[in-house]
Design an enzyme around this catalytic site. Structure first.
Site, PDB file in Angstrom:
ATOM      1  N   LYS A  55       0.833  -1.203   0.000  1.00 24.32           N
ATOM      2  CA  LYS A  55       0.000   0.000   0.000  1.00 24.32           C
ATOM      3  C   LYS A  55       0.869   1.255   0.000  1.00 24.32           C
ATOM      4  O   LYS A  55       0.563   2.233  -0.689  1.00 24.32           O
ATOM      5  CB  LYS A  55      -0.941  -0.023   1.203  1.00 24.32           C
ATOM      6  CG  LYS A  55      -2.064  -1.056   1.035  1.00 24.32           C
ATOM      7  CD  LYS A  55      -2.739  -1.410   2.349  1.00 24.32           C
ATOM      8  CE  LYS A  55      -3.737  -2.540   2.132  1.00 24.32           C
ATOM      9  NZ  LYS A  55      -4.222  -3.143   3.380  1.00 24.32           N
ATOM     10  N   GLN A  99      -4.386  -2.050   9.822  1.00 23.59           N
ATOM     11  CA  GLN A  99      -4.175  -3.327   9.144  1.00 23.59           C
ATOM     12  C   GLN A  99      -4.747  -4.471   9.975  1.00 23.59           C
ATOM     13  O   GLN A  99      -4.457  -4.602  11.160  1.00 23.59           O
ATOM     14  CB  GLN A  99      -2.678  -3.554   8.885  1.00 23.59           C
ATOM     15  CG  GLN A  99      -2.364  -4.814   8.108  1.00 23.59           C
ATOM     16  CD  GLN A  99      -2.968  -4.839   6.714  1.00 23.59           C
ATOM     17  OE1 GLN A  99      -2.907  -3.866   5.979  1.00 23.59           O
ATOM     18  NE2 GLN A  99      -3.567  -5.963   6.353  1.00 23.59           N
ATOM     19  N   ASP A 122     -11.363   2.956   4.660  1.00 22.06           N
ATOM     20  CA  ASP A 122     -11.475   1.512   4.409  1.00 22.06           C
ATOM     21  C   ASP A 122     -12.866   0.980   4.777  1.00 22.06           C
ATOM     22  O   ASP A 122     -13.124  -0.215   4.659  1.00 22.06           O
ATOM     23  CB  ASP A 122     -10.396   0.757   5.192  1.00 22.06           C
ATOM     24  CG  ASP A 122     -10.123  -0.632   4.641  1.00 22.06           C
ATOM     25  OD1 ASP A 122     -10.381  -0.856   3.432  1.00 22.06           O
ATOM     26  OD2 ASP A 122      -9.659  -1.502   5.388  1.00 22.06           O
TER      27      ASP A 122
END
Length: 280
Positions: A55, A99, A122
């Site tokens: 990323k 994450q 996200d």
């Protein structure tokens, strides 16, 4: 099937998204705003570290600032939440990505909920999930959004189709079901404990595999001419679909790798750029 199946190349879709973003990032930079994605990695899981690095590299190629926050595996829930709140308060940070997975002793849901809605690029908060259910989310979960982006890129119809989603996670199976429903598909949600799963999957014009088990979806489950989207990624570069077994039956299918994954990352970058644009 007689016709050659269409291979849904996620790398091509992702590149188109990134080409469009490059212009927008340039415009923002000229106005003194550098889009910034903060990624938080807790612990030393090698797969998670790889994802974060990928990323970061993707950000760098587009001129997006990547702020890496690495926390030790003994970090407490309170410590993680405090770090998220610090990033919430930093005006130079436009998106926050925690994450997954975090170490077991951490309350992951509490950490997700600490992310401010306008930085939830996200789509992991319950407020973001609720907005997505109503078709109002600024930043829907990235993998579900990637799946719809692939269908749209290739002009594959959703309205009126029967979509079978195998998986019910709050950041994949559930939100993609809502997004397909909002696009007028008829949606059935299944999971690993569904009885007679093969019979239900065989009803799907569109099949989304999001169960997290390697080659779980069998070829003889797939209806002739179905469109199969494999959102799984397992050890050995295999998805949740038995690709070779499904290939003769499908009209279109995503490979693993180079299917849903690259589009997921491109969607995360898109949401970060959109969040930066909203600050102007």
């Amino acid at each position: 099937m007689n016709e050659q199946p269409l291979i849904l190349n996620g790398t091509v879709v992702a590149q188109q998204i990134k080409d469009e973003l490059a212009v927008r990032v340039q415009t923002l930079t000229e106005k003194g705003v550098v889009p910034c994605l903060a990624t938080i990695l807790v612990g030393d899981d090698p797969a998670s570290a790889t994802y974060v690095r990928m990323k970061g590299n993707a950000c760098a190629r587009l001129g997006i600032r990547s702020l890496k926050v690495e926390l030790g595996k003994t970090t407490s829930t309170a410590g993680l939440v405090a770090e998220i709140e610090r990033l919430n308060d930093d005006p130079s940070v436009h998106g926050i990505l925690l994450q997954h997975p975090v170490p077991e002793h951490i309350d992951e849901r509490a950490a997700f909920e600490a992310i401010r809605l306008d930085k939830d690029v996200d789509g992991v908060t319950t407020a973001g999930f609720a907005q997505n259910a109503f078709g109002m989310a600024a930043y829907p979960s990235c993998t579900p959004a990637a799946i719809l982006a692939i269908l749209d890129h290739y002009g594959l119809p959703i309205e009126g189709k029967h979509a079978v989603v195998v998986g019910r996670s709050p950041i994949l199976g559930k939100p993609v079901s809502q997004m397909l429903l909002n696009r007028n598909a008829t949606v059935t949600v299944c999971h690993s404990r569904t009885q007679d799963l093969g019979r239900i999957v065989a009803l799907g014009d569109i099949v989304v595999a999001a169960v997290g088990r390697p080659q779980f979806i069998r070829g003889d489950w797939i209806k002739e001419g179905a469109v199969v989207l494999d959102a799984g990624y397992n050890e050995g570069n295999v998805g949740d679909v038995d690709y070779e077994a499904c290939l003769p039956r499908v009209s279109a299918i995503t490979p693993v790798p180079a299917g849903v994954g690259p589009v997921t990352i491109a969607t995360l970058l898109k949401h970060t750029v959109e969040a930066a644009e909203r600050t102007l």
